[in-house]
Design a protein around this motif. Structure first.
Motif: not given
Lengths: 395, 225, 232
Positions: A294, A297, A299, A386-387, A393-394, C18, C52, C56, C61-62, C85-86, C89, C92, C98, C100-102, C104, C175
């Motif tokens: 997280i 995600a 940053g 981050p993924l 979570q899922e 996948y 999802t 992502n 994120l993906e 990746e940089w 970032t 992002r 972002y 999320f449901q939970k 975080y 999400d």
């Protein structure tokens, strides 16, 4: 708010675990400080003991008995002399810390035993000899008042045999001269216990043997090479050399052995501590994978996450090692007592020598080692994608 | 373990070098320099001897010391006349038969320690007298045969009349016949008499079962006990 | 990077495969869509339909297995190119928020610290003022010194929204944002989202099971077995 702030707050999340890890680090720091403190203390105490042996080298005239027992076995005869200037020459050598001149003389006493016996007197220099024998303590009295006084200092057994106390008189029978007892030494466990000491000049004057000596005690500097010095002495004409290098060698071997043992235990302590830190931090990273994802995600870069975890390790290590250092310093007297009880031979003086540089060095080392141990878990944390957080979570 | 063992051995080596410095030592005793020769000389007819070691500390402790001091009429003095001094008693044998004892004590003379040995028969009567050690300007006179012969035939009974503190002898005592050969050697003479009396008292305590105790005028309390 | 023109996000023929043992599963199959500035796009569909995964991929994120994703005009990924990746970032940080449901939220940090968290990583120094205004905007300023454990579910989601908004994103990816909330709180969050679109011009992509909540969206897309069954 800074990353340090977040790291500290993270540590507070699992207080017991953080405390236990800190305790583990503290234990390593304590062990390291105590071990190295012991090593330093032990070495310096042993060196002090070497010092207290007095002179390590005895130079005598060739053929002259250097032990009182040998002298007595020879019936008090066989003393050989060397000129006093040899003492000055030896004092000039670079390895020499100090020298002390001695003159042994014996007199025949017809009233000893059935057919008479010998009494030996050792003339010593009142200024240099006591410094050479720092372990000599007086039971009563003290050293001579004048360099040529008619005074005597008795070793414990000599005093016991002669039933002499401070203020009593001794008679040098052959010369019919009285000397006053001014000091009685405590036991030393050496042949000094049976010796009657007189000032060097007094012995020279009484027996009419000026400017000669029977022995020269030589104390060498710590770093001096005894063997090389011995060889030099053998080049002097008509002298023989008696060294205690064997004893010094034994002591130095003991110091080296102690060092090896200490380093081995220290290495084990460090390895345990490293594994502990790595395990704890890695476990914490595993548990917080989601959260780290997280953060990414939100940053945070991989380096940010690496630094965050590494900072947590750093804080644990600094606090733990500081605490360990405090414990080591405060319990050093107790450690000293315990070690003294365990060791078959413990030198006199403090066995634990914990100095500020040692504390700083240990705190630094433990922290450094902790940081090295933290590299792998931090790197693992930095790699969290981050993924992963969102996926988990899922699940 | 393998690393520790040599360390322990080295430790023991060091202990032997330094450790004895603070070790415990017994007080000095009084032994014959050459027992074989001295026994034969002091006890003609002796064929052998056994050595017995005793100390006041082991035999009776402070109470015994107090009794001995009472019999001596003086307290044990100085730092060398202590309760733990080991006394060596030579039990003299003729074949399998015990014929007497030789025992010596240290005394403080004017210029040094005096060692006074007595050869005693089985009743505690002096058979021979010997200065093993004496440092004196008048050693020759004190070590003469005539001086030593004065003690022969005397026992502890006779020395109860000698006051070791004042050096006074009761004129009626047999011990009164002992004279000082050199007036200047008064200190060593007095020390010698004190040593003889002390020697006899110790032997009475250690060997003769206090058979001379009832002669002691100052020891009524002990007798009652 | 943020620009004022219409299309913020573009997905062209995006597929994601996948591997599940020896079997290959298509989470997304040839999906194309655009997200415009200031609009709410809801993505609905049954569990496992690829909602999802789509979110992502849109949120960088993906990476998709094939297809192209663009943020504004910048290609994030296509057959030839994939950003580092940089760089991802940075995108992002600059473009996305972002939710999320939970939620975080970091349990050891207070509300305001949680909201401030992105600033720590962006190393911005004007954070406190921004944080206060955002907390006021989401209606939770009075709880700024509380820990997450002291908040209700709705409050926690507001904090999560504030945290997502603190870097002033162009797109908010949510999400199942109301998955843990009751209907009243769900309504409140819906209102908040609408307000964000209106006042801040933020595009919101939300994934939800809740068809009622999806009604706040300007457009609704439905995914079934990785395919768009109701085109955008």
């Amino acid at each position: 708010m800074t990353i340090v702030h977040i790291a500290c707050k993270n540590l507070l999340r699992k207080k017991v675990r953080s405390l236990l890890t800190m305790f583990g680090i503290a234990l390593s720091a304590w062990v390291l400080i105590s071990l190295f403190g012991f090593n330093a203390g032990y070495e310096s105490s042993l060196n002090r003991d070497i010092d207290s042996l007095g002179y390590q080298v005895l130079v005598t005239a060739k053929g002259c008995p250097y032990e009182a027992a040998t002298l007595m076995l020879k019936g008090g005869t066989g003393l050989r002399y060397m000129p006093q200037r040899i003492a000055d020459a030896i004092a000039q050598e670079s390895e020499v810390e100090a020298v002390t001149a001695m003159l042994m003389h014996t007199v025949f006493d017809p009233n000893k035993g059935e057919s008479g016996g010998y009494s030996a007197y050792l003339g010593v220099d009142p200024t240099t000899f006591p410094k050479m024998k720092p372990f000599m303590e007086f039971m009563h009295g003290g050293w001579f008042t004048q360099p040529d006084a008619l005074e005597a200092v008795l070793g414990y057994e000599a005093a016991e045999l002669e039933q002499r106390e401070v203020g009593d008189l001794l008679l040098i029978t052959e010369k019919n001269i009285e000397v006053k007892v001014v000091g009685v030494l405590k036991r030393t466990g050496t042949q000094d216990d049976g010796t009657i000491f007189l000032p060097l000049r007094t012995v020279q004057q009484i027996f009419g043997v000026t400017d000669v000596l029977t022995g020269i005690g030589v104390k060498l500097k710590h770093e001096a090479d005894i063997t090389r010095f011995e060889e030099k002495m053998y080049r002097l004409p008509d002298v023989q050399v008696v060294t205690m290098s064997q004893v010094k060698q034994t002591i130095m071997t003991l110091v080296t052995t102690a060092k090896v043992i200490v380093l081995s235990i220290a290495l084990i302590a460090v390895l345990i501590s490293m594994t502990g830190v790595m395990n704890t931090v890695l476990m914490s990273v595993m548990e917080r994978r989601q959260e780290l994802g997280i953060l990414k995600a939100l940053g945070a870069t991989s380096l940010d996450i690496f630094m965050l975890i590494w900072l947590e390790t750093f804080v644990l290590c600094v606090l733990g090692s500081c605490f360990g250092a405090v414990v080591a310093v405060t319990t050093s007297a107790l450690t000293d007592m315990l070690v003294r009880n365990i060791l078959p031979y413990a030198p006199r003086g403090g066995l634990m020598q914990i100095s500020m540089p040692l504390v700083v060095m240990t705190v630094g080392t433990v922290t450094g080692i902790g940081l090295v141990s933290g590299i792998y878990p931090s790197w693992q944390a930095g790699r969290v994608r981050p993924l992963d957080a969102i996926r988990s979570q899922e699940e | 373990m393998h690393a520790i063992r040599p360390a322990m051995m080295l430790g023991l080596v060091l202990f032997s070098v330094f450790g004895m410095i603070e070790g415990s030592f017994a007080a000095v005793g009084c032994d014959l320099n050459d027992p074989d020769r001295d026994v034969a000389r002091l006890f003609p007819g002796a064929t052998g001897y056994k050595t017995i070691y005793v100390s006041i500390e082991r035999r009776g402790g402070p109470e015994l010391l107090k009794n001995i001091e009472e019999r001596l009429g003086d307290s044990f003095r100085g730092i060398y006349e202590t309760i733990d001094v080991p006394y060596t008693i030579y039990e003299i044998m003729q074949g399998t038969e015990r014929i007497g004892y030789i025992h010596g004590v240290n005394a403080k003379g004017q210029y040094g320690g005096i060692q006074v040995f007595l050869a005693l028969d089985l009743n505690g009567v002096i058979q021979n007298f010997y200065f093993q050690k004496l440092t004196s300007r008048f050693g020759k006179e004190l070590r003469s045969h005539n001086f030593g012969a004065q003690f022969i035939g005397l026992s502890l009974k006779d020395f109860y009349h000698y006051n070791v503190v004042t050096g006074m002898l009761d004129g009626n005592s047999t011990a009164a016949r002992i004279t000082n050969p050199v007036p200047e050697a008064e200190a060593d003479f007095k020390a010698t008499l004190r040593a003889v009396k002390k020697n006899l008292i110790l032997m009475d305590e250690f060997v003769y079962g206090n058979r001379y105790l009832h002669y002691c005028m100052t020891c009524r309390a002990q007798e009652r006990r | 990077m943020p620009q004022q023109h219409g299309q913020v996000l573009t997905a062209e023929c995006v597929s994601k495969l996948y591997r599940r043992g020896s079997e290959q599963v298509a989470a997304l199959n040839d999906v194309s869509l655009t997200v415009n500035r200031g609009e709410i796009l809801a993505c609905v569909g049954p569990s496992g339909s690829g909602k999802t995964t789509l979110l992502n991929i849109l949120g960088c994120l993906e990476n998709p297995t094939s297809g192209r994703v663009k943020v504004y005009e910048q290609i994030i990924v296509d057959e030839k190119k994939r950003l580092s990746e940089w760089a991802l970032t940075k995108i992002r940080r600059q473009v996305f928020g972002y939710i999320f449901q939970k939620f975080y939220l970091i349990p050891t940090l207070t509300v305001s610290e949680n909201v401030m968290l992105p600033f720590v990583f962006y190393r911005k120094h004007d954070a406190p003022a921004d944080v206060d205004s955002i907390l006021r905007f989401v209606g939770i300023e009075h709880r700024k010194y509380h820990l997450p454990v002291q908040l209700s579910g709705g409050e926690m989601q507001r904090v999560a929204i504030a945290r997502a908004l603190v870097n002033k994103p162009s797109v908010l990816l949510a999400d199942e944002p109301t998955g843990s909330l009751d209907s009243t709180r769900t309504e409140e969050i819906g209102e908040l989202f609408k307000q964000l679109c209106r006042t801040e011009g933020i595009a919101i992509v939300l994934v939800t099971h809740n068809l009622h909540f999806a009604q706040i969206a300007d457009r609704i897309i439905e995914l079934r077995d990785g395919k768009l069954s109701r085109p955008s």
